[in-house]
Design an enzyme around this catalytic site. Structure first.
Site, PDB file in Angstrom:
ATOM      1  N   GLU A   1      62.969  15.361  49.249  1.00 37.03           N
ATOM      2  CA  GLU A   1      61.668  14.704  49.168  1.00 37.03           C
ATOM      3  C   GLU A   1      60.843  15.321  48.040  1.00 37.03           C
ATOM      4  OE1 GLU A   1      61.798  14.098  54.004  1.00 37.03           O
ATOM      5  OE2 GLU A   1      60.397  15.534  53.104  1.00 37.03           O
TER       6      GLU A   1
ATOM      7  N   GLU B   1      64.852  12.996  57.107  1.00 43.50           N
ATOM      8  CA  GLU B   1      65.740  14.138  56.939  1.00 43.50           C
ATOM      9  C   GLU B   1      67.107  13.892  57.547  1.00 43.50           C
ATOM     10  OE1 GLU B   1      61.610  15.534  56.371  1.00 43.50           O
ATOM     11  OE2 GLU B   1      62.621  14.304  57.899  1.00 43.50           O
TER      12      GLU B   1
ATOM     13  N   PHE C   1      60.312  21.843  54.282  1.00 38.74           N
ATOM     14  CA  PHE C   1      59.884  22.979  55.086  1.00 38.74           C
ATOM     15  C   PHE C   1      60.957  23.243  56.132  1.00 38.74           C
ATOM     16  CE2 PHE C   1      55.978  21.231  53.440  1.00 38.74           C
ATOM     17  CZ  PHE C   1      55.152  22.317  53.215  1.00 38.74           C
TER      18      PHE C   1
ATOM     19  N   ASP D   1      60.651  24.192  58.988  1.00 35.22           N
ATOM     20  CA  ASP D   1      60.181  23.710  60.283  1.00 35.22           C
ATOM     21  C   ASP D   1      60.704  22.311  60.601  1.00 35.22           C
ATOM     22  OD1 ASP D   1      57.430  25.707  60.384  1.00 35.22           O
ATOM     23  OD2 ASP D   1      58.149  25.056  58.438  1.00 35.22           O
ATOM     24  N   PHE D   2      61.053  21.541  59.563  1.00 33.67           N
ATOM     25  CA  PHE D   2      61.503  20.159  59.778  1.00 33.67           C
ATOM     26  C   PHE D   2      62.945  20.081  60.263  1.00 33.67           C
ATOM     27  CE2 PHE D   2      58.433  18.614  56.191  1.00 33.67           C
ATOM     28  CZ  PHE D   2      57.360  19.015  56.963  1.00 33.67           C
TER      29      PHE D   2
ATOM     30  N   HIS E   1      54.542  24.227  59.589  1.00 33.95           N
ATOM     31  CA  HIS E   1      54.865  24.371  58.167  1.00 33.95           C
ATOM     32  C   HIS E   1      54.907  25.834  57.733  1.00 33.95           C
ATOM     33  CE1 HIS E   1      53.302  20.255  58.441  1.00 33.95           C
ATOM     34  NE2 HIS E   1      53.924  19.989  57.301  1.00 33.95           N
TER      35      HIS E   1
END
Length: 342
Positions: free
Chosen positions: A39, A70, A93, A95-96, A139
């Site tokens: 992205e 994702e 990130f 976190d994703f 994040h």
């Protein structure tokens, strides 16, 4: 070049982001099967400058912007890798990971094993980690321990530009899936100033840093500090401060978590007898506990005192004063070293 060059003999210096991009560009020139997807990695150049300038050099066919899905594009990367390409897929990130964990762990990490070695998955999953700029709980994590805990993936964490380039070359060439975790605050981007240290001399020629090879960033005789990423620099700052008080601290940068260089850690612990492990990840069930357990299993007779410094087991706060309180800083590391040195 397959071995490390002493960076102090090199004239030019790069930021960590530029070193990463240089390694990626070199590999793309050498191998047409290497491409980068993620992205905002094409026209924008990556929000952490992870692909700055690559679009102009290689075009949209090899520097690919993807939709905000994702699961879809990481799955595409897995498929491309199994067909012989060498994709680099950026998870903006870390976190994703939750929205694509099936593709990461049930596919990327396991398909070689589950196929009985019939397919390889030579891909690199790059991802930004770390807090310190008030972007809240979704994040700002590092999650080193999460990925290192799950078999099938190699996991690397550079702390300097020199290491970032060498580890990236090795990651792209590796036939196994590699998770390449870069800390946002080390990249050298204008809107997020880096500490002193990550910008280092970097050779123009390509070189690799082997995985499972920790680096003793500072030699010492009194206390061993084992850490990675941003906290290498915070540990070095703490060590310099403590040296004025007569405490000689050895700082070890793990550089890779899978494989893990336990020999370097144990050699240092046997020398100093005192161990502090520092990590921006959560305290429980993580890297700090793993390193301490390894020392206890294999060097218990030499271990006089141990302490760990990590993020408490709470979501990372948004409010600046609370985030500053939870993420370990130089003072926290110095206090832990003084505690074991008593």
């Amino acid at each position: 070049m397959t071995a490390e060059t002493h960076p102090e003999t090199v004239d030019r210096e790069l930021t960590m982001s530029r070193a990463m991009v240089e390694a990626i560009a070199d590999e793309m020139h050498e191998n047409e099967e290497v491409f980068y997807m993620g992205e905002d990695v094409a026209d924008y150049g990556g929000i952490f400058d992870s692909t700055q300038g690559l679009l102009d050099e290689f075009g949209h066919e090899r520097i690919v912007d993807v939709p905000i899905s994702e699961t879809a594009y990481l799955g595409a990367a897995v498929g491309a890798a199994q067909e012989g390409m060498r994709p680099i897929a950026e998870l903006m990130f870390v976190d994703f990971f939750g929205v694509a964990m099936d593709q990461i762990y049930n596919q990327m990490a396991k398909n070689t094993y589950m196929s009985g070695g019939a397919v390889n998955v030579p891909m690199v999953l790059t991802t930004a980690v770390g807090g310190g700029y008030n972007d809240a709980a979704q994040h700002s994590q590092t999650l080193y321990g999460t990925f290192a805990h799950l078999p099938g993936m190699k996991v690397v964490v550079p702390s300097t530009a020199y290491d970032a380039k060498g580890l990236m070359h090795n990651a792209i060439r590796d036939d196994d899936p590699v998770v390449y975790m870069f800390h946002k605050r080390l990249m050298g981007i204008g809107w997020m100033p880096a500490p002193d240290g990550p910008k280092t001399p970097v050779p123009e020629t390509d070189y690799t840093i082997p995985f499972g090879s920790a680096d003793v960033k500072r030699e010492g005789s009194d206390v061993t500090v084992v850490t990675l990423g941003l906290h290498v620099h915070r540990a070095l700052e703490a060590a310099d401060s403590l040296a004025e008080e007569g405490v000689d601290v050895e700082v070890i940068d793990l550089r890779s978590l899978v494989p893990l260089d336990t020999d370097t850690v144990l050699e240092s612990v046997r020398k100093t007898g005192r161990l502090v492990v520092v990590d921006e990840d959560y305290r429980s069930f993580g890297v700090t506990g793993e390193i301490i357990a390894t020392a206890a299993e294999d060097a218990l007779a030499d271990l006089e005192a141990v302490e760990r410094v990590a993020h408490p087991d709470v979501p990372i706060p948004y409010a600046r004063p609370l985030e500053n309180e939870t993420i370990p800083d130089v003072e926290d590391i110095a206090a832990a070293v003084e505690s074991v040195h008593r």
